[in-house]
Design a protein around this motif. Structure first.
Motif, mmCIF file in Angstrom:
data_model
loop_
_atom_site.group_PDB
_atom_site.id
_atom_site.type_symbol
_atom_site.label_atom_id
_atom_site.label_comp_id
_atom_site.label_asym_id
_atom_site.label_seq_id
_atom_site.Cartn_x
_atom_site.Cartn_y
_atom_site.Cartn_z
ATOM 1 N N ASN A 140 5.954 -17.397 12.702
ATOM 2 C CA ASN A 140 5.917 -17.723 11.269
ATOM 3 C C ASN A 140 4.758 -17.010 10.575
ATOM 4 O O ASN A 140 4.919 -16.439 9.488
ATOM 5 C CB ASN A 140 5.771 -19.237 11.075
ATOM 6 N N THR A 141 3.597 -17.048 11.199
ATOM 7 C CA THR A 141 2.422 -16.393 10.624
ATOM 8 C C THR A 141 2.629 -14.884 10.560
ATOM 9 O O THR A 141 2.248 -14.232 9.574
ATOM 10 C CB THR A 141 1.169 -16.713 11.459
ATOM 11 N N PHE A 142 3.215 -14.321 11.609
ATOM 12 C CA PHE A 142 3.476 -12.878 11.634
ATOM 13 C C PHE A 142 4.435 -12.478 10.519
ATOM 14 O O PHE A 142 4.240 -11.450 9.857
ATOM 15 C CB PHE A 142 4.042 -12.491 12.996
ATOM 16 N N TYR A 143 5.462 -13.284 10.303
ATOM 17 C CA TYR A 143 6.419 -13.004 9.228
ATOM 18 C C TYR A 143 5.734 -13.008 7.863
ATOM 19 O O TYR A 143 5.942 -12.099 7.044
ATOM 20 C CB TYR A 143 7.536 -14.044 9.261
ATOM 21 N N VAL A 144 4.906 -14.016 7.615
ATOM 22 C CA VAL A 144 4.213 -14.104 6.327
ATOM 23 C C VAL A 144 3.241 -12.949 6.155
ATOM 24 O O VAL A 144 3.167 -12.326 5.084
ATOM 25 C CB VAL A 144 3.472 -15.455 6.214
ATOM 26 N N ALA A 145 2.485 -12.617 7.201
ATOM 27 C CA ALA A 145 1.480 -11.555 7.103
ATOM 28 C C ALA A 145 2.134 -10.189 6.892
ATOM 29 O O ALA A 145 1.694 -9.408 6.038
ATOM 30 C CB ALA A 145 0.620 -11.546 8.361
ATOM 31 N N VAL A 146 3.180 -9.894 7.661
ATOM 32 C CA VAL A 146 3.853 -8.593 7.526
ATOM 33 C C VAL A 146 4.556 -8.497 6.179
ATOM 34 O O VAL A 146 4.507 -7.449 5.510
ATOM 35 C CB VAL A 146 4.847 -8.376 8.684
ATOM 36 N N GLY A 147 5.216 -9.572 5.759
ATOM 37 C CA GLY A 147 5.879 -9.557 4.454
ATOM 38 C C GLY A 147 4.896 -9.367 3.316
ATOM 39 O O GLY A 147 5.145 -8.601 2.378
ATOM 40 N N THR A 148 3.757 -10.051 3.390
ATOM 41 C CA THR A 148 2.726 -9.902 2.366
ATOM 42 C C THR A 148 2.161 -8.489 2.366
ATOM 43 O O THR A 148 1.910 -7.901 1.307
ATOM 44 C CB THR A 148 1.598 -10.909 2.602
ATOM 45 N N MET A 149 1.960 -7.932 3.543
ATOM 46 C CA MET A 149 1.420 -6.582 3.653
ATOM 47 C C MET A 149 2.379 -5.550 3.047
ATOM 48 O O MET A 149 1.968 -4.711 2.234
ATOM 49 C CB MET A 149 1.158 -6.238 5.119
ATOM 50 N N ILE A 150 3.642 -5.619 3.420
ATOM 51 C CA ILE A 150 4.617 -4.648 2.917
ATOM 52 C C ILE A 150 4.792 -4.787 1.403
ATOM 53 O O ILE A 150 4.754 -3.797 0.664
ATOM 54 C CB ILE A 150 5.972 -4.819 3.634
ATOM 55 N N GLY A 151 4.984 -6.019 0.945
ATOM 56 C CA GLY A 151 5.159 -6.222 -0.487
ATOM 57 C C GLY A 151 3.942 -5.811 -1.284
ATOM 58 O O GLY A 151 4.056 -5.179 -2.342
ATOM 59 N N GLY A 152 2.755 -6.144 -0.783
ATOM 60 C CA GLY A 152 1.533 -5.785 -1.495
ATOM 61 C C GLY A 152 1.313 -4.293 -1.580
ATOM 62 O O GLY A 152 0.946 -3.765 -2.634
ATOM 63 N N VAL A 153 1.539 -3.582 -0.468
ATOM 64 C CA VAL A 153 1.332 -2.130 -0.455
ATOM 65 C C VAL A 153 2.327 -1.428 -1.369
ATOM 66 O O VAL A 153 1.959 -0.532 -2.148
ATOM 67 C CB VAL A 153 1.430 -1.596 0.986
ATOM 68 N N VAL A 154 3.590 -1.813 -1.291
ATOM 69 C CA VAL A 154 4.622 -1.155 -2.107
ATOM 70 C C VAL A 154 4.359 -1.361 -3.594
ATOM 71 O O VAL A 154 4.323 -0.394 -4.374
ATOM 72 C CB VAL A 154 6.022 -1.683 -1.721
ATOM 73 N N LEU A 155 4.160 -2.595 -4.007
ATOM 74 C CA LEU A 155 3.962 -2.879 -5.432
ATOM 75 C C LEU A 155 2.647 -2.307 -5.952
ATOM 76 O O LEU A 155 2.589 -1.744 -7.051
ATOM 77 C CB LEU A 155 4.007 -4.390 -5.670
ATOM 78 N N ALA A 156 1.579 -2.429 -5.171
ATOM 79 C CA ALA A 156 0.283 -1.939 -5.626
ATOM 80 C C ALA A 156 0.261 -0.425 -5.729
ATOM 81 O O ALA A 156 -0.300 0.134 -6.683
ATOM 82 C CB ALA A 156 -0.822 -2.414 -4.675
ATOM 83 N N SER A 157 0.872 0.271 -4.773
ATOM 84 C CA SER A 157 0.873 1.735 -4.822
ATOM 85 C C SER A 157 1.717 2.250 -5.986
ATOM 86 O O SER A 157 1.300 3.172 -6.706
ATOM 87 C CB SER A 157 1.392 2.301 -3.499
ATOM 88 N N LEU A 158 2.877 1.656 -6.200
ATOM 89 C CA LEU A 158 3.720 2.076 -7.314
ATOM 90 C C LEU A 158 3.048 1.811 -8.657
ATOM 91 O O LEU A 158 2.975 2.691 -9.525
ATOM 92 C CB LEU A 158 5.069 1.354 -7.255
ATOM 93 N N THR A 159 2.524 0.598 -8.827
ATOM 94 C CA THR A 159 1.895 0.236 -10.093
ATOM 95 C C THR A 159 0.616 1.022 -10.323
ATOM 96 O O THR A 159 0.329 1.458 -11.446
ATOM 97 C CB THR A 159 1.593 -1.272 -10.127
ATOM 98 N N GLY A 160 -0.175 1.209 -9.270
ATOM 99 C CA GLY A 160 -1.394 1.990 -9.406
ATOM 100 C C GLY A 160 -1.112 3.421 -9.808
ATOM 101 O O GLY A 160 -1.826 4.004 -10.644
ATOM 102 N N TYR A 161 -0.067 4.012 -9.242
ATOM 103 C CA TYR A 161 0.309 5.387 -9.601
ATOM 104 C C TYR A 161 0.759 5.465 -11.056
ATOM 105 O O TYR A 161 0.407 6.409 -11.782
ATOM 106 C CB TYR A 161 1.425 5.867 -8.675
#
Length: 290
Positions: A85-106
């Protein structure tokens, strides 16, 4: 002339003595800090290998070291489920955060559009508020939208909470990349998406790695939000499960808790060791823009 030379020699010797004194003090301070940091780690590892029982049985150097606590951890508790459960939350947060932050930052770094300054100001203001200040509001939103006791809902909260800060990091890093790269690619017929995917993203690897690790680490160790939003036993994260081990007076088993804590630290330790170069580069770049 001789007096001047002697004076210089005395001054040089005094300067060397001061430098040696400062060096000794610095090394003593580093040794003291290392001892303060390392001792709790050694104590937890030793407790996890010691005899089963409460806090009184814990020791940094156990006499009869064994893996009994680790066997008990996986055989008598739901630690495996909590870990997944923790792995799912951590990986999901990591992927979502990187994708949205990189797109928006660009977008904020390279494009000019109406409302850009207002958007940046809003993001800057939002990152000043800690996540726990919005805990009640988040709980009510999740209650109304049926997201309580949902691991996916916990992922959404984790991504949204860190997004303002991560956007500023990504924007600051992208601002340092020369715009001539974009212009040359446009002359060759490349669109914005192609430029972002094939040119900008590879150059942003240090910052992407830094954001990914921080986004993975926070939900991996988080206790406050899971305790607020998760209710059922099958949705527990490791933090909630380990807390129950030492908070319940009828199942107070600190040595098993120590074994769980050691397992919890393994992925973070490996990630920091393997990606240390990128983390230092990304952190330094973020500090420069701050």
């Amino acid at each position: 002339m001789a007096l001047t030379t002697a004076s210089r020699q005395v001054s040089s010797a005094s300067s060397r003595a001061r430098r040696r004194g400062v060096s000794v003090l610095v090394h003593l301070e580093l040794a003291a800090v290392a001892a303060v940091v390392i001792f709790p780690l050694v104590w937890i590892v030793g407790a996890s290998l010691g005899p089963t029982g409460g806090l009184a049985n814990a020791s940094p150097i156990p006499e009869d070291a064994s893996l009994t606590n680790y066997v008990t951890l996986f055989a008598d508790t739901d630690y495996g489920r909590w870990y997944l459960n923790t792995f799912y939350v951590a990986v999901g947060t990591m992927i979502g955060g990187v994708v949205l932050a990189s797109l928006t930052g660009y977008v904020f770094a390279r494009m000019r559009f109406r409302g850009r300054k207002a958007g940046l100001l809003t993001i800057l203001i939002l990152q000043m508020f800690p996540t726990f200040l919005t805990a009640i509001a988040v709980y009510m939103l999740f209650l109304n939208f049926g997201l309580l006791d949902s691991l996916t809902g916990l992922v959404l909260v984790g991504v949204a909470a860190a997004l303002p800060y991560n956007i500023w990091l990504m924007k600051g890093y992208a601002d340092n990349l020369p715009t001539s790269l974009d212009e040359a690619a446009m002359l060759d017929g490349a669109g914005r998406w192609t430029i972002f995917r094939r040119i900008i993203l590879p150059l942003m690897t240090p910052m992407l790695t830094f954001v990914a690790i921080t986004q993975f680490t926070v939900p991996w160790m988080d206790f406050i939000l899971p305790s607020l939003l998760l209710q059922s036993a099958e949705k527990k994260t490791v933090a909630l499960g380990l807390f129950q081990m030492i908070s319940d007076p009828y199942s107070n088993d600190f040595t098993t808790f120590a074994a769980g804590a050691v397992f919890l630290a393994v992925p973070i330790t490996i990630l920091y060791i393997v990606l240390q170069k990128y983390l230092i580069t990304g952190a330094a770049a973020g500090a420069e823009k701050e």
